[in-house]
Design an enzyme around this catalytic site. Structure first.
Site, mmCIF file in Angstrom:
data_model
loop_
_atom_site.group_PDB
_atom_site.id
_atom_site.type_symbol
_atom_site.label_atom_id
_atom_site.label_comp_id
_atom_site.label_asym_id
_atom_site.label_seq_id
_atom_site.Cartn_x
_atom_site.Cartn_y
_atom_site.Cartn_z
ATOM 1 N N GLU A 183 0.834 -1.197 0.000
ATOM 2 C CA GLU A 183 0.000 0.000 0.000
ATOM 3 C C GLU A 183 0.873 1.253 0.000
ATOM 4 O O GLU A 183 1.890 1.326 0.687
ATOM 5 C CB GLU A 183 -0.900 0.008 1.240
ATOM 6 C CG GLU A 183 -1.820 1.226 1.329
ATOM 7 C CD GLU A 183 -2.673 1.255 2.591
ATOM 8 O OE1 GLU A 183 -3.715 1.928 2.571
ATOM 9 O OE2 GLU A 183 -2.287 0.615 3.590
ATOM 10 N N LYS A 229 -9.836 1.990 -2.319
ATOM 11 C CA LYS A 229 -10.023 1.555 -0.926
ATOM 12 C C LYS A 229 -11.409 1.966 -0.438
ATOM 13 O O LYS A 229 -11.766 3.146 -0.453
ATOM 14 C CB LYS A 229 -8.937 2.188 -0.049
ATOM 15 C CG LYS A 229 -8.882 1.688 1.379
ATOM 16 C CD LYS A 229 -7.657 2.277 2.072
ATOM 17 C CE LYS A 229 -7.465 1.741 3.474
ATOM 18 N NZ LYS A 229 -6.213 2.263 4.081
ATOM 19 N N CYS A 233 -5.658 -2.788 2.773
ATOM 20 C CA CYS A 233 -5.392 -2.556 4.192
ATOM 21 C C CYS A 233 -6.645 -2.671 5.070
ATOM 22 O O CYS A 233 -7.091 -3.768 5.389
ATOM 23 C CB CYS A 233 -4.705 -1.208 4.363
ATOM 24 S SG CYS A 233 -3.849 -1.027 5.958
#
Length: 287
Positions: free
Chosen positions: A51, A125, A166
């Site tokens: 990331e 995300k 994440c």
């Protein structure tokens, strides 16, 4: 043998020290480590980056480092395209800050490239990392970033993969949907920190695998003592039964793992949760 993964494949997780203030240096470091990995294990088919590998993981910096993804001059996109094509690999390009010119919003975005260097998937995300653990860590991505609005699945030569970034790992729906629609793996570029990492990083990977009987792969940046944000490291792969196939430490390393369709088949045959769900009693989130 499982039909969702077409053959055994080798995957490389590139745990690099990136996320510095020098974007060009970050990109060159990623290229160098992938070159080294491919020389060491030339039969590697999928490569994963961490990331925000190309920019500081800092809400005050995301806009500055952002790129318009379809801009022919976008440096990170062009480098990733070149790497995928050069090595003829499926490249899960970590994540980079993206600016959408239609609304000027900033997203934390993962691009996936095929062996010809073409973009075959994009994941923004979904879940923004807004947390406050008193006396330990406070971080609020929403100060700068906007969350995506789609679950991401990508068709590769080897079968389907699901992609999250994440904090998305903490929300099981993404993996459930991907698995029920035929994914053989969930891949999460991530940068858990030294507070949340030891608590849940490995636990969540194993949980996503066991719940869905798929592979789960997490790729973190390496720990950088000079960074204001300390990544947990420990890039790893969990198999469909929740066994950790491999996990590195905190430094700059590449983890190679082999994904085997027979392992998926055995897990599902022995404990057949994929055929025993009770959608008459609770809803199917993938429907």
């Amino acid at each position: 043998m499982s039909t969702i993964l077409k053959s055994k494949i080798k995957v490389a997780l590139i745990q690099l020290i990136g996320s510095t203030a020098d974007k060009s240096a970050n990109l060159n470091r990623a290229r160098k480590l992938i070159d080294t990995a491919m020389k060491k294990e030339p039969d590697t088919k999928i490569v994963v980056l961490p990331e925000c590998f190309n920019s500081p993981y800092d809400v005050a910096q995301f806009a500055k480092y952002s790129e318009v993804l379809d801009d022919p001059e976008a440096p990170s996109v062009n480098v990733l395209k070149e790497i995928a094509k050069q090595h003829s690999i499926t490249l899960v390009g970590g994540s980079i800050p993206e600016r959408d010119p239609t609304n000027d919003k900033i997203y934390n975005t993962c691009l996936i490239f095929n062996e010809q260097g073409e973009v075959i998937g994009k994941h923004r995300k979904l879940h923004l990392f807004d947390i406050d653990i008193p006396n330990q860590i406070t971080f609020k991505e929403s100060v700068t970033l906007t969350g995506g609005d789609k679950v991401t699945m990508v068709d590769t030569k080897y079968g389907k993969i699901g992609v999250g970034i994440c904090y998305d790992l903490r929300f099981p729906e993404l993996a459930m949907i991907a698995a029920r629609k035929g994914a053989f793996a969930m891949i999460y570029p991530g940068a858990f920190n030294t507070v949340t990492g030891p608590l849940h990083w490995q636990l969540l990977a194993r949980a996503r695998s066991v719940d869905n009987q798929i592979y789960t792969l997490l790729c973190s940046p390496a720990r950088d003592p000079n960074s204001s944000y300390q990544a947990w490291g420990h890039s790893l792969c969990s198999d469909p039964s929740g066994h950790v196939l491999g996990e590195v430490d905190i430094g700059e390393e590449t983890l190679f793992v082999e994904l085997d369709p027979e392992v998926i088949s055995k897990a599902r045959a022995g404990i057949p949760v994929t055929t025993q769900r009770r959608f008459d009693a609770y809803p199917d989130v993938s429907a």
